[in-house]
Design an enzyme around this catalytic site. Structure first.
Site, PDB file in Angstrom:
ATOM      1  N   GLU A   1      -6.637  -1.922  -7.972  1.00 27.79           N
ATOM      2  CA  GLU A   1      -7.089  -0.642  -7.394  1.00 27.79           C
ATOM      3  C   GLU A   1      -8.102  -0.870  -6.278  1.00 27.79           C
ATOM      4  OE1 GLU A   1      -4.723   1.596  -8.582  1.00 27.79           O
ATOM      5  OE2 GLU A   1      -6.074   2.448  -7.109  1.00 27.79           O
TER       6      GLU A   1
HETATM    7  C1  LIG Z   1      -2.229  -6.930 -13.226  1.00 25.87           C
HETATM    8  C2  LIG Z   1      -2.177  -6.339 -11.854  1.00 25.87           C
HETATM    9  C3  LIG Z   1      -1.698  -5.033 -11.694  1.00 25.87           C
HETATM   10  C4  LIG Z   1      -1.611  -4.485 -10.411  1.00 25.87           C
HETATM   11  N1  LIG Z   1      -1.058  -3.236 -10.237  1.00 25.87           N
HETATM   12  C5  LIG Z   1      -0.768  -2.815  -8.981  1.00 25.87           C
HETATM   13  C6  LIG Z   1       0.023  -1.624  -8.755  1.00 25.87           C
HETATM   14  O1  LIG Z   1       0.398  -0.922  -9.691  1.00 25.87           O
HETATM   15  N2  LIG Z   1       0.352  -1.314  -7.481  1.00 25.87           N
HETATM   16  C7  LIG Z   1      -0.040  -2.063  -6.408  1.00 25.87           C
HETATM   17  O2  LIG Z   1       0.318  -1.733  -5.297  1.00 25.87           O
HETATM   18  N3  LIG Z   1      -0.801  -3.184  -6.576  1.00 25.87           N
HETATM   19  C8  LIG Z   1      -1.163  -3.569  -7.834  1.00 25.87           C
HETATM   20  N4  LIG Z   1      -1.912  -4.700  -8.019  1.00 25.87           N
HETATM   21  C9  LIG Z   1      -2.397  -5.432  -6.852  1.00 25.87           C
HETATM   22  C10 LIG Z   1      -3.917  -5.322  -6.664  1.00 25.87           C
HETATM   23  O3  LIG Z   1      -4.265  -4.019  -6.312  1.00 25.87           O
HETATM   24  C11 LIG Z   1      -4.309  -6.389  -5.628  1.00 25.87           C
HETATM   25  O4  LIG Z   1      -4.185  -7.649  -6.254  1.00 25.87           O
HETATM   26  C12 LIG Z   1      -5.734  -6.183  -5.132  1.00 25.87           C
HETATM   27  O5  LIG Z   1      -5.826  -4.992  -4.375  1.00 25.87           O
HETATM   28  C13 LIG Z   1      -6.225  -7.349  -4.264  1.00 25.87           C
HETATM   29  O6  LIG Z   1      -5.270  -7.740  -3.329  1.00 25.87           O
HETATM   30  P1  LIG Z   1      -4.860  -9.296  -3.213  1.00 25.87           P
HETATM   31  O7  LIG Z   1      -4.554  -9.766  -4.584  1.00 25.87           O
HETATM   32  O8  LIG Z   1      -3.804  -9.438  -2.194  1.00 25.87           O
HETATM   33  O9  LIG Z   1      -6.191 -10.017  -2.735  1.00 25.87           O
HETATM   34  P2  LIG Z   1      -6.671 -10.232  -1.223  1.00 25.87           P
HETATM   35  O10 LIG Z   1      -6.517  -8.967  -0.452  1.00 25.87           O
HETATM   36  O11 LIG Z   1      -6.034 -11.450  -0.672  1.00 25.87           O
HETATM   37  O12 LIG Z   1      -8.228 -10.491  -1.425  1.00 25.87           O
HETATM   38  C14 LIG Z   1      -8.748 -11.765  -1.881  1.00 25.87           C
HETATM   39  C15 LIG Z   1     -10.279 -11.671  -1.935  1.00 25.87           C
HETATM   40  O13 LIG Z   1     -10.787 -11.411  -0.616  1.00 25.87           O
HETATM   41  C16 LIG Z   1     -11.616 -10.268  -0.603  1.00 25.87           C
HETATM   42  N5  LIG Z   1     -11.452  -9.590   0.689  1.00 25.87           N
HETATM   43  C17 LIG Z   1     -10.306  -9.155   1.267  1.00 25.87           C
HETATM   44  N6  LIG Z   1     -10.565  -8.582   2.447  1.00 25.87           N
HETATM   45  C18 LIG Z   1     -11.901  -8.633   2.635  1.00 25.87           C
HETATM   46  C19 LIG Z   1     -12.793  -8.179   3.658  1.00 25.87           C
HETATM   47  N7  LIG Z   1     -12.356  -7.536   4.735  1.00 25.87           N
HETATM   48  N8  LIG Z   1     -14.130  -8.400   3.505  1.00 25.87           N
HETATM   49  C20 LIG Z   1     -14.611  -9.037   2.396  1.00 25.87           C
HETATM   50  N9  LIG Z   1     -13.805  -9.482   1.404  1.00 25.87           N
HETATM   51  C21 LIG Z   1     -12.476  -9.284   1.515  1.00 25.87           C
HETATM   52  C22 LIG Z   1     -11.168  -9.449  -1.800  1.00 25.87           C
HETATM   53  O14 LIG Z   1     -12.198  -8.583  -2.296  1.00 25.87           O
HETATM   54  C23 LIG Z   1     -10.798 -10.542  -2.805  1.00 25.87           C
HETATM   55  O15 LIG Z   1     -11.947 -10.956  -3.477  1.00 25.87           O
HETATM   56  C24 LIG Z   1      -2.059  -5.239  -9.298  1.00 25.87           C
HETATM   57  C25 LIG Z   1      -2.574  -6.542  -9.486  1.00 25.87           C
HETATM   58  C26 LIG Z   1      -2.622  -7.088 -10.731  1.00 25.87           C
HETATM   59  C27 LIG Z   1      -3.121  -8.501 -10.875  1.00 25.87           C
END
Ligand SMILES: Cc1cc2nc3c(=O)[nH]c(=O)nc-3n(C[C@H](O)[C@H](O)[C@H](O)COP(=O)(O)OP(=O)(O)OC[C@H]3O[C@@H](n4cnc5c(N)ncnc54)[C@H](O)[C@@H]3O)c2cc1C
Length: 593
Positions: A441
């Site tokens: 989220e």
């Molecule tokens: C069990 C599970 C259920 C999920 N359910 C859903 C769902 O129902 N629908 C859906 O669409 N997604 C879902 N997700 C996805 C989830 O919302 C994403 O994993 C999350 O938003 C983070 O995206 P990412 O994993 O690509 O991390 P990234 O975007 O790659 O981020 C990696 C790290 O970098 C940081 N970061 C990124 N950009 C910046 C910035 N500009 N400045 C500072 N820090 C930054 C982040 O805070 C994080 O710590 C789910 C994930 C899991 C694991």
């Protein structure tokens, strides 16, 4: 063993005694029918459902998990029958729009129900909570035809909903998503792309699954301004509106993960799947935010609910487990040791858990009431102010509830000593289930950036200043309240600290472009601590007259004193950290890490 009882007494205290939600509901035509008796009856039934139907499935859901076979996903034993009962008893339509079969109950009531859902079985909770969010989004943005087609079946629980944003190469940065939607002559679209991590993307609980999918139209501008939103059902509705022909969406696999084992987390492949536009072209992200803001508060409640379950289990254990003797001398002469609960360190842990949980419950109800005013008030000024307050506090609630929720679950595990690490006691499951709430989220880092960037700096700190003014106004109205007088000085100091740090960060940002990004998480923690100080003061003010339940009110005052003496002072050190700027963070070259 882990236990869970819905904390009904505290929930009713917050709703009826602290915030007088009944007066708010009575003042707005669409919530007038929610009388205090009806609200109490709903909470009591909700407690029975969560304690009796969902909590007994929690442990087994974790042990069994979900299973994928040839594109189909089976949920743990008991989930399917429980979902049917849950839906038949009307829990899937609680806050839905009555025009399409919902019950129109206020959010200030449903936040308490959602806390119970997460406390009793967070994996199960995610299926109806995602569905509620999808309904809210369709109700706000879809055409009348789409609403008629989907909302009644989603409210009835026959169908469920999902939120499909994330792709393998993009999570936080949705501007770079690749899923495409090609228009057809009949007004529909062919949606193609791969979505990952989709909660409830495939399962066996409902007859159909309705996906809300972000994708780009062929003429889309680049970045987040080029994203559109589509409704894409697993089965296309037939002429009678029932689940008909299979659509071009398949579940490629499910993830194997740390916690929430009973919740399916799916890879979904959309291959010319038929979908329909929701809202205007290229306006998908603002539309999806209707769902995401709702989900953010709900996911915050995951931290709170699990923190409550962990607290209750830890209290039980601390009363039963005999180790060592009290510093005050033997308390349990019939045995060779006293219960854990006599020891100062155990009491520190239990009080910390309780203070986070009860402060969080008060904030959830406060935000719920603001959401109700934003939705149901017919006074434009009230509505606008409530919308601002929701915008300001949603990222705080999501991040602070879930960070403190994990802390609380870890503390609960600690109270159990080695047994907390062993699966059969259930305490490690709370830790594993709570962890994800800090990540999905929008990670808590991103919530913090939303608070410090969009909600604080972008409008020159005005939302924060309005909030501070409201706290000061409340304090001045309580000048004659003896309990509040006891805490007026630390509360005023907390508010002044937040004001000073806010101002300082905006000044620092003019010369240091990275200071907001580097300070966001600490600022959110400070914001949360100050907010809980205000809410604890409000709870203590309401507890003071001791209206017929002396023990409960006395305990509230005692825990409140603990919060002010032992927890709020963290705000002073956070302020010092924040005033130190970002030099120490940005000084090291990337190659030196
Ligand atoms: C069990 C599970 C259920 C999920 N359910 C859903 C769902 O129902 N629908 C859906 O669409 N997604 C879902 N997700 C996805 C989830 O919302 C994403 O994993 C999350 O938003 C983070 O995206 P990412 O994993 O690509 O991390 P990234 O975007 O790659 O981020 C990696 C790290 O970098 C940081 N970061 C990124 N950009 C910046 C910035 N500009 N400045 C500072 N820090 C930054 C982040 O805070 C994080 O710590 C789910 C994930 C899991 C694991």
């Amino acid at each position: 063993m882990a236990v869970y009882k819905a904390p009904l007494r505290d929930m009713k205290f917050v709703l009826n005694e602290v915030f007088r939600a009944d007066q708010l509901w009575a003042s707005m035509p669409d919530t007038r029918e929610t009388t205090p008796d009806l609200a109490d009856a709903i909470l009591e039934e909700a407690a029975k459902t969560t304690e009796g139907l969902l909590f007994p499935l929690n442990r087994q859901g974790d042990e069994q998990g979900c299973h994928w076979h040839d594109g189909e996903v089976t949920t743990p034993d008991g989930f399917k029958d429980a979902y049917k009962t849950f839906a038949e008893n009307g829990w899937t339509s609680l806050t839905g729009n009555p025009e399409y079969g919902g019950q129109g109950m206020p959010k200030s009531l449903s936040v308490l129900f959602e806390e119970m859902l997460h406390g009793s079985n967070t994996s199960f909770a995610l299926y109806p909570i995602l569905t509620n969010g999808a309904c809210l989004c369709l109700d706000a943005h879809a055409s009348e035809e789409l609403k008629q087609q989907y909302l009644p079946r989603l409210y009835s629980g026959e169908w469920s909903g999902t939120m499909c944003l994330t792709e393998p190469h993009c999570g936080t940065d949705l501007g770079i998503l690749r899923s495409k939607a090609i228009p057809n002559d009949d007004g529909s679209y062919n949606v193609s792309g791969t979505k990952i991590f989709i909660t409830g993307g495939e399962h066996d609980l409902t007859d159909n699954i309705v996906h809300l999918v972000l994708a780009k139209l062929p003429d889309a501008p680049s970045g987040t301004k080029g994203i559109s939103l589509f409704v894409v059902p697993k089965y296309l509705p037939d002429a009678d509106g029932n689940a008909g022909e299979r659509n071009g969406v398949q579940c490629g696999s499910i993830e194997h993960k740390m916690g929430i084992q009973g919740s399916s987390t799916c890879v979904l492949n959309f291959d010319d799947a038929k979908g329909w536009l929701v809202g205007e072209p290229h306006q998908g992200l603002p539309a999806m935010f209707t769902m995401m803001n709702y989900e953010r508060l709900s996911i915050g409640l995951q931290g709170l609910g699990l923190g409550e379950a962990s607290y209750q289990s830890a209290v039980d254990y601390a009363r039963e487990r005999l180790q060592g003797r009290s510093a005050h001398g033997t308390q349990n002469p019939d045995s060779n040791a006293d219960p854990l609960i006599v020891h100062g360190d155990i009491r520190r842990m239990l009080l910390t858990m309780r203070a986070w949980n009860e402060g969080g419950r008060a904030l959830a109800s406060y935000v719920g009431m603001q959401l109700d005013m934003a939705k149901f008030s017919d006074d434009p000024e009230t509505q606008e102010k409530a919308e601002e307050r929701v915008a300001l506090l949603t990222p705080v609630a999501k991040a602070f509830f879930t960070d403190r929720g994990l802390d609380t679950c870890v503390i609960g595990q600690q109270v159990f000593g080695g047994h907390g690490y062993i699966r059969e006691w259930g305490m490690e499951q709370f830790v594993r289930d709570a962890r994800i709430a800090q990540i999905y989220e929008g990670t808590n880092g991103i919530q913090a950036l939303d608070l410090i960037g969009r909600k604080m700096a972008r409008n020159g700190g005005q939302f924060v200043q309005d909030y501070i003014a409201d706290i000061r106004q409340w304090l001045s109205e309580q000048a004659d309240n003896a309990v509040v007088r006891e805490f007026a000085a630390p509360l005023e100091r907390a508010v002044a600290t937040l004001e000073e740090v806010t101002h300082s960060l905006m000044t620092q940002a003019q010369e240091h472009p990275n200071v907001l990004n580097a300070s966001a998480v600490e600022y959110t923690d400070l914001f949360g601590l100050v907010t809980y100080a205000w809410l604890w003061a409000r709870m203590m003010a309401a507890a003071e007259p001791k209206s017929g339940d002396g023990d409960f009110h006395d305990a509230k005052l005692t825990v409140g004193r603990f919060y002010f003496q032992k927890m709020l002072p963290r705000a002073w050190s956070l302020a010092e950290q924040l005033q130190a700027g970002d030099d120490a963070i940005m000084a090291l070259g990337a190659e030196a890490f």
